[in-house]
Scaffold this active site. Sequence first.
Site, PDB file in Angstrom:
ATOM      1  N   ASP A  54       0.816  -1.215   0.000  1.00 21.11           N
ATOM      2  CA  ASP A  54       0.000   0.000   0.000  1.00 21.11           C
ATOM      3  C   ASP A  54       0.854   1.272   0.000  1.00 21.11           C
ATOM      4  OD1 ASP A  54      -2.107   1.756   0.269  1.00 21.11           O
ATOM      5  OD2 ASP A  54      -2.401   1.371   2.403  1.00 21.11           O
ATOM      6  N   THR A  55       0.857   1.979  -1.132  1.00 14.54           N
ATOM      7  CA  THR A  55       1.619   3.238  -1.189  1.00 14.54           C
ATOM      8  C   THR A  55       0.857   4.378  -0.507  1.00 14.54           C
ATOM      9  OG1 THR A  55       0.667   3.821  -3.351  1.00 14.54           O
ATOM     10  CG2 THR A  55       2.736   2.594  -3.359  1.00 14.54           C
ATOM     11  N   GLY A  56      -0.388   4.102  -0.078  1.00 17.04           N
ATOM     12  CA  GLY A  56      -1.209   5.147   0.520  1.00 17.04           C
ATOM     13  C   GLY A  56      -1.195   5.168   2.043  1.00 17.04           C
ATOM     14  N   GLY A 113     -10.704   4.604   5.999  1.00 15.63           N
ATOM     15  CA  GLY A 113     -11.936   5.189   5.511  1.00 15.63           C
ATOM     16  C   GLY A 113     -13.123   4.288   5.775  1.00 15.63           C
ATOM     17  N   ASP A 164      -2.117   5.693  -4.975  1.00 10.75           N
ATOM     18  CA  ASP A 164      -2.474   4.793  -3.874  1.00 10.75           C
ATOM     19  C   ASP A 164      -2.719   3.373  -4.377  1.00 10.75           C
ATOM     20  OD1 ASP A 164      -3.412   3.583  -1.600  1.00 10.75           O
ATOM     21  OD2 ASP A 164      -5.045   4.993  -1.256  1.00 10.75           O
ATOM     22  N   SER A 165      -1.715   2.517  -4.215  1.00 10.65           N
ATOM     23  CA  SER A 165      -1.855   1.136  -4.686  1.00 10.65           C
ATOM     24  C   SER A 165      -2.855   0.354  -3.840  1.00 10.65           C
ATOM     25  CB  SER A 165      -0.497   0.421  -4.675  1.00 10.65           C
ATOM     26  OG  SER A 165      -0.024   0.305  -3.348  1.00 10.65           O
ATOM     27  N   GLY A 166      -3.219   0.888  -2.661  1.00 11.62           N
ATOM     28  CA  GLY A 166      -4.195   0.216  -1.808  1.00 11.62           C
ATOM     29  C   GLY A 166      -5.628   0.542  -2.185  1.00 11.62           C
ATOM     30  N   THR A 216      -8.477   0.235  -4.918  1.00  8.57           N
ATOM     31  CA  THR A 216      -8.823  -0.507  -6.132  1.00  8.57           C
ATOM     32  C   THR A 216      -9.231   0.459  -7.234  1.00  8.57           C
ATOM     33  OG1 THR A 216      -9.614  -2.267  -4.717  1.00  8.57           O
ATOM     34  CG2 THR A 216     -10.280  -2.349  -7.018  1.00  8.57           C
TER      35      THR A 216
END
Length: 467
Positions: A85-87, A132, A279-281, A283
Amino acid sequence: MLVSALKTLPFMLAASVAAGQPTNNRMVHHPGMLKYPITAFPGVPVRAINRRQMGNSLTNQLKGTFYSIDIEVGTPGQLVSVLFDTGSSELWVNPNCTKASNPSLCQQLGHFDSAKSSTFNDTGIKHVIGYGSGYVNMTYAYEAVKIGSAKLRNQLFGVAFDSKPENYGIFGAGPDLRGWDDPYPTVINTLAQQGFTSSRAYSLDLQSIESQRGSVIFGGIDTGKFSGHLEKRPVIPAEQSPDGATRFRIYLDGITVSTENGTEVTAFDKVDGQPVLLDSGATLSSLPGPIVNELLKGFPSAQARGPLYQVDCPVPGSNGTVNFKFGNAIIKVPLADFILQVDESSCALGVQQNDEMPVLGDTFLRAAYVVYDWDNRNIHLANSADCGSHLVAIGKGPDAVPLLTGDCRETAPTSTFIATSTSSVGYTNSTRLSSRSNTATPVPSNLTSAVTSTTLYTITSCFSNLQ
Ligand SMILES: *[C@@H]1O[C@H](CO)[C@@H](O)[C@H](O)[C@H]1NC(C)=O
Ligand SMILES: *[C@@H]1O[C@H](CO)[C@@H](O)[C@H](O)[C@H]1NC(C)=O
Ligand SMILES: *[C@@H]1O[C@H](CO)[C@@H](O)[C@H](O)[C@H]1NC(C)=O
Ligand SMILES: *[C@@H]1O[C@H](CO)[C@@H](O)[C@H](O)[C@H]1NC(C)=O
Ligand SMILES: *[C@@H]1O[C@H](CO)[C@@H](O)[C@H](O)[C@H]1NC(C)=O
Ligand SMILES: *[C@@H]1O[C@H](CO)[C@@H](O)[C@H](O)[C@H]1NC(C)=O
Ligand SMILES: *[C@@H]1O[C@H](CO)[C@@H](O)[C@H](O)[C@H]1NC(C)=O
């Protein structure tokens, strides 16, 4: 994924591991670099991005792909698959599978048992992360964490004792929201401090929807995985960011849609026009209403369904693309990567409206090769491709990420969505996707095959539920 974190970890915790010594435990052939496969798990429930979307049946039932990395936690190592996860910034494991949105997937991704590790060092400090769409309650501990050949000593991480509705633990590869040099010892910090990489930088290459050849390269770049030059973009400083937080956020300068019939639709075109978080996290991607409304003009079939848009599935071999402009680079996303399959005859656009926190998630990242340079606060990006492998190390200092051009030729992107299908609509069953994925998988671990075979495309007809 987005994290609205409440971070309370005392600085003293971090200070105790700040002085890691260099180690000889590096990959022999590529000093300072670790190339590691990313596993794509299709058919996983899509995480809602906004609290207000919780409980929405479409968002809950739409299936997407999540990108994981296998790590070994403890001594001896226990295999756990976590979302890359980049986020977000923290590593944590052990979601509560009873409350997971997909309990069987959750159980198959591995569970860390601290009682079976000789190196587990509990701090007793508890912490809650509010995502979130849910929460994770965890206890911080120091532990040995192995990523490929890199065995990190005393990595701070969270062992969850409660969570909802998470299916998997998370490897946060983004900066701490409080700053690039916050003392929290993230995994990316530890990789550099313990000498596995020369600086805090990595490349992430998810590859296209049907590929299992994605990878992350800590401390390096693979010029065999992109075409054109790597475009350097400064990360937007926290003080100029919409939420005042340190994140991998850059300016997007424009979006166009090249439709299958040759029409070009411009959704927006403005230098530094729109901050976006990579954000890779996530979808899906999320963009402000005015941009989404223009973008939809490139998809005449689009119909709003809750927060999403139902669109016609791309035709086999479609040459349509959604194009994202960053400075002198245009990342062309084939429709097959931008549009998600919902069932045999319905598809959803890979973007939803969000005016507060625009994000480019996996529906964009699959088409991009992205270098995340923490130390210099830059993002470098190019069009993803796959034409061999040539690893280049990222060094230290302002020019640590060299000016590079990919080895792959620039070809007109074509959707491979259903290129191998004889049917006119989408994946007709999971067998095909499964076999396609597995033939190309460089590291089909036992865990991976077990999970993909049981979770691939649990097809549900979700659009009808909202009508
Ligand atoms: C556990 O971590 C604490 C804090 O970093 C450290 O003081 C202590 O020596 C560690 N214990 C072991 C057994 O490594
Ligand atoms: C975990 O945190 C959530 C959100 O703060 C809270 O509702 C829940 O009671 C906590 N669970 C435990 C076991 O502490
Ligand atoms: C997981 O959640 C269930 C349901 O709330 C609870 O009974 C159980 O104790 C939790 N398990 C763990 C390990 O937190
Ligand atoms: C796709 O192919 C059609 C037919 O060859 C052509 O008219 C159109 O311009 C192409 N579109 C793109 C985006 O290349
Ligand atoms: C081409 O596609 C655009 C957008 O999808 C549509 O508005 C237009 O009518 C189409 N033109 C033709 C000739 O099909
Ligand atoms: C699924 O697809 C595979 C490969 O195309 C085919 O051999 C198989 O018969 C299909 N199964 C069903 C249930 O349609
Ligand atoms: C996979 O797991 C099974 C048992 O779960 C084991 O017998 C087999 O050897 C494993 N295969 C590999 C390739 O590790």
